[in-house]
Design a protein around this motif. Structure first.
Motif, PDB file in Angstrom:
ATOM      1  N   ARG A   1      -9.497 -18.717  -1.866  1.00 56.44           N
ATOM      2  CA  ARG A   1      -8.851 -19.554  -2.884  1.00 56.44           C
ATOM      3  C   ARG A   1      -8.645 -18.827  -4.211  1.00 56.44           C
ATOM      4  NH1 ARG A   1     -12.642 -21.538  -6.487  1.00 56.44           N
ATOM      5  NH2 ARG A   1     -14.806 -21.265  -5.854  1.00 56.44           N
ATOM      6  N   PHE A   2      -9.072 -17.591  -4.297  1.00 52.80           N
ATOM      7  CA  PHE A   2      -8.970 -16.822  -5.538  1.00 52.80           C
ATOM      8  C   PHE A   2      -7.607 -16.115  -5.641  1.00 52.80           C
ATOM      9  CE2 PHE A   2     -13.450 -17.156  -4.498  1.00 52.80           C
ATOM     10  CZ  PHE A   2     -13.938 -17.717  -5.673  1.00 52.80           C
ATOM     11  N   PRO A   3      -7.205 -15.735  -6.873  1.00 54.38           N
ATOM     12  CA  PRO A   3      -5.912 -15.049  -7.036  1.00 54.38           C
ATOM     13  C   PRO A   3      -5.876 -13.709  -6.300  1.00 54.38           C
ATOM     14  CG  PRO A   3      -6.799 -15.736  -9.169  1.00 54.38           C
ATOM     15  CD  PRO A   3      -7.873 -15.967  -8.150  1.00 54.38           C
ATOM     16  N   ALA A   4      -4.670 -13.322  -5.889  1.00 55.28           N
ATOM     17  CA  ALA A   4      -4.494 -12.033  -5.212  1.00 55.28           C
ATOM     18  C   ALA A   4      -4.882 -10.902  -6.151  1.00 55.28           C
ATOM     19  CB  ALA A   4      -3.042 -11.872  -4.763  1.00 55.28           C
ATOM     20  N   ARG A   5      -5.479  -9.878  -5.605  1.00 51.67           N
ATOM     21  CA  ARG A   5      -5.920  -8.709  -6.367  1.00 51.67           C
ATOM     22  C   ARG A   5      -5.168  -7.472  -5.881  1.00 51.67           C
ATOM     23  NH1 ARG A   5      -8.419 -12.171  -9.417  1.00 51.67           N
ATOM     24  NH2 ARG A   5     -10.616 -12.496  -9.130  1.00 51.67           N
ATOM     25  N   VAL A   6      -4.891  -6.583  -6.828  1.00 53.27           N
ATOM     26  CA  VAL A   6      -4.282  -5.301  -6.502  1.00 53.27           C
ATOM     27  C   VAL A   6      -5.360  -4.236  -6.671  1.00 53.27           C
ATOM     28  CG1 VAL A   6      -2.480  -3.640  -7.089  1.00 53.27           C
ATOM     29  CG2 VAL A   6      -2.047  -6.088  -7.371  1.00 53.27           C
ATOM     30  N   PHE A   7      -5.568  -3.444  -5.642  1.00 50.36           N
ATOM     31  CA  PHE A   7      -6.481  -2.304  -5.682  1.00 50.36           C
ATOM     32  C   PHE A   7      -5.597  -1.082  -5.912  1.00 50.36           C
ATOM     33  CE2 PHE A   7      -8.633  -5.597  -3.495  1.00 50.36           C
ATOM     34  CZ  PHE A   7      -9.992  -5.393  -3.654  1.00 50.36           C
ATOM     35  N   PHE A   8      -5.883  -0.307  -6.951  1.00 45.51           N
ATOM     36  CA  PHE A   8      -4.989   0.792  -7.297  1.00 45.51           C
ATOM     37  C   PHE A   8      -5.764   1.935  -7.953  1.00 45.51           C
ATOM     38  CE2 PHE A   8      -5.318  -1.789 -11.051  1.00 45.51           C
ATOM     39  CZ  PHE A   8      -5.192  -0.932 -12.132  1.00 45.51           C
ATOM     40  N   THR A   9      -5.110   3.095  -8.019  1.00 51.16           N
ATOM     41  CA  THR A   9      -5.647   4.235  -8.763  1.00 51.16           C
ATOM     42  C   THR A   9      -4.675   4.548  -9.892  1.00 51.16           C
ATOM     43  OG1 THR A   9      -4.560   5.852  -7.340  1.00 51.16           O
ATOM     44  CG2 THR A   9      -6.826   5.233  -6.760  1.00 51.16           C
ATOM     45  N   ARG A  10      -5.189   5.236 -10.908  1.00 48.85           N
ATOM     46  CA  ARG A  10      -4.362   5.593 -12.064  1.00 48.85           C
ATOM     47  C   ARG A  10      -4.529   7.070 -12.350  1.00 48.85           C
ATOM     48  NH1 ARG A  10      -6.323   3.132 -17.511  1.00 48.85           N
ATOM     49  NH2 ARG A  10      -7.845   4.782 -17.240  1.00 48.85           N
ATOM     50  N   GLN A  11      -3.412   7.740 -12.558  1.00 47.69           N
ATOM     51  CA  GLN A  11      -3.401   9.130 -13.012  1.00 47.69           C
ATOM     52  C   GLN A  11      -2.480   9.220 -14.216  1.00 47.69           C
ATOM     53  OE1 GLN A  11      -2.318  11.595  -9.507  1.00 47.69           O
ATOM     54  NE2 GLN A  11      -4.092  12.781 -10.160  1.00 47.69           N
ATOM     55  N   TRP A  12      -2.636  10.284 -14.961  1.00 53.05           N
ATOM     56  CA  TRP A  12      -1.813  10.509 -16.148  1.00 53.05           C
ATOM     57  C   TRP A  12      -1.020  11.779 -15.967  1.00 53.05           C
ATOM     58  CZ3 TRP A  12      -1.990   6.508 -19.338  1.00 53.05           C
ATOM     59  CH2 TRP A  12      -3.134   5.704 -19.350  1.00 53.05           C
ATOM     60  N   GLN A  13       0.182  11.813 -16.535  1.00 54.83           N
ATOM     61  CA  GLN A  13       0.988  13.023 -16.570  1.00 54.83           C
ATOM     62  C   GLN A  13       1.393  13.235 -18.027  1.00 54.83           C
ATOM     63  OE1 GLN A  13       4.678  12.962 -14.388  1.00 54.83           O
ATOM     64  NE2 GLN A  13       4.609  15.178 -14.148  1.00 54.83           N
ATOM     65  N   ASP A  14       0.892  14.317 -18.627  1.00 55.52           N
ATOM     66  CA  ASP A  14       1.181  14.549 -20.046  1.00 55.52           C
ATOM     67  C   ASP A  14       2.625  15.031 -20.221  1.00 55.52           C
ATOM     68  OD1 ASP A  14       1.310  17.352 -19.716  1.00 55.52           O
ATOM     69  OD2 ASP A  14      -0.736  17.677 -20.399  1.00 55.52           O
ATOM     70  N   PRO A  15       3.117  15.108 -21.462  1.00 53.29           N
ATOM     71  CA  PRO A  15       4.499  15.532 -21.698  1.00 53.29           C
ATOM     72  C   PRO A  15       4.828  16.925 -21.168  1.00 53.29           C
ATOM     73  CG  PRO A  15       3.681  14.409 -23.628  1.00 53.29           C
ATOM     74  CD  PRO A  15       2.512  14.587 -22.698  1.00 53.29           C
ATOM     75  N   ASP A  16       3.814  17.761 -20.933  1.00 55.45           N
ATOM     76  CA  ASP A  16       4.034  19.093 -20.366  1.00 55.45           C
ATOM     77  C   ASP A  16       4.062  19.072 -18.842  1.00 55.45           C
ATOM     78  OD1 ASP A  16       4.062  20.164 -22.948  1.00 55.45           O
ATOM     79  OD2 ASP A  16       1.889  20.507 -22.931  1.00 55.45           O
TER      80      ASP A  16
ATOM     81  N   ALA B   1       0.844  -1.198   0.000  1.00 52.78           N
ATOM     82  CA  ALA B   1       0.000   0.000   0.000  1.00 52.78           C
ATOM     83  C   ALA B   1       0.876   1.244   0.000  1.00 52.78           C
ATOM     84  CB  ALA B   1      -0.920  -0.009   1.213  1.00 52.78           C
ATOM     85  N   GLY B   2       0.554   2.189  -0.890  1.00 55.06           N
ATOM     86  CA  GLY B   2       1.289   3.436  -0.987  1.00 55.06           C
ATOM     87  C   GLY B   2       2.371   3.433  -2.056  1.00 55.06           C
ATOM     88  N   ALA B   3       2.726   2.258  -2.593  1.00 55.80           N
ATOM     89  CA  ALA B   3       3.754   2.203  -3.648  1.00 55.80           C
ATOM     90  C   ALA B   3       3.216   2.892  -4.897  1.00 55.80           C
ATOM     91  CB  ALA B   3       4.125   0.753  -3.956  1.00 55.80           C
ATOM     92  N   VAL B   4       4.070   3.704  -5.529  1.00 54.25           N
ATOM     93  CA  VAL B   4       3.691   4.412  -6.753  1.00 54.25           C
ATOM     94  C   VAL B   4       4.610   3.933  -7.877  1.00 54.25           C
ATOM     95  CG1 VAL B   4       3.459   6.646  -7.899  1.00 54.25           C
ATOM     96  CG2 VAL B   4       2.903   6.430  -5.469  1.00 54.25           C
ATOM     97  N   PHE B   5       4.003   3.495  -8.978  1.00 56.93           N
ATOM     98  CA  PHE B   5       4.738   3.056 -10.152  1.00 56.93           C
ATOM     99  C   PHE B   5       4.579   4.129 -11.223  1.00 56.93           C
ATOM    100  CE2 PHE B   5       3.791  -0.647  -7.732  1.00 56.93           C
ATOM    101  CZ  PHE B   5       4.856  -1.518  -7.929  1.00 56.93           C
TER     102      PHE B   5
END
Length: 124
Positions: free
Chosen positions: A73-88, A6-10
């Motif tokens: 018994r189900f596969p592990a799930r990642v709960f995450f958010t997504r943001q975008w950073q444009d070239p500017d 939790a808290g890791a940013v990729f």
């Protein structure tokens, strides 16, 4: 690849292309405003009997891990958010919660999945 905690940013390099969009008018008497903006992804260009993927700039996709959960018994799930950073450098995105399996998340965090050519185009 860093641990999925939790808290890791990729920060994933991501291609962008320019697109003309019509924005709503500022008042009822004027018409729509046309602007050129960055859009994540690539533009497909037809060349002879084939098509190629082109991008005009590189920005980023920011994936923030909210939690990782293994439901029984189900596969592990990642709960995450997504943001975008444009070239500017402008950040945008809805920030809604997304859910996927760990392998799917790790594939997404590796980068854009298709080959593309980075081109420079002049805009007025």
């Amino acid at each position: 690849m860093a641990d999925l905690i939790a808290g890791a940013v990729f920060t994933v390099p991501y291609p962008y292309f320019r697109e003309e969009v019509d924005l709503p008018p500022e008042d009822a008497q004027s018409g729509p405003i046309t602007a050129i903006t960055w859009r994540p992804g690539v533009r497909w260009v037809q060349r002879y009997d084939d098509s190629d993927a082109e991008a005009e700039g590189m920005g980023a996709m920011l994936l923030t891990v909210i939690d990782v959960h293994k439901p029984g018994r189900f596969p592990a799930r990642v709960f995450f958010t997504r943001q975008w950073q444009d070239p500017d450098g402008k950040l945008f995105g809805k920030g809604g919660l997304r859910i996927t399996t760990v392998p799917a998340f790790l594939r997404r965090a590796k980068g854009y999945m298709h080959e593309f050519e980075l081109v420079t185009k002049e805009h007025s």
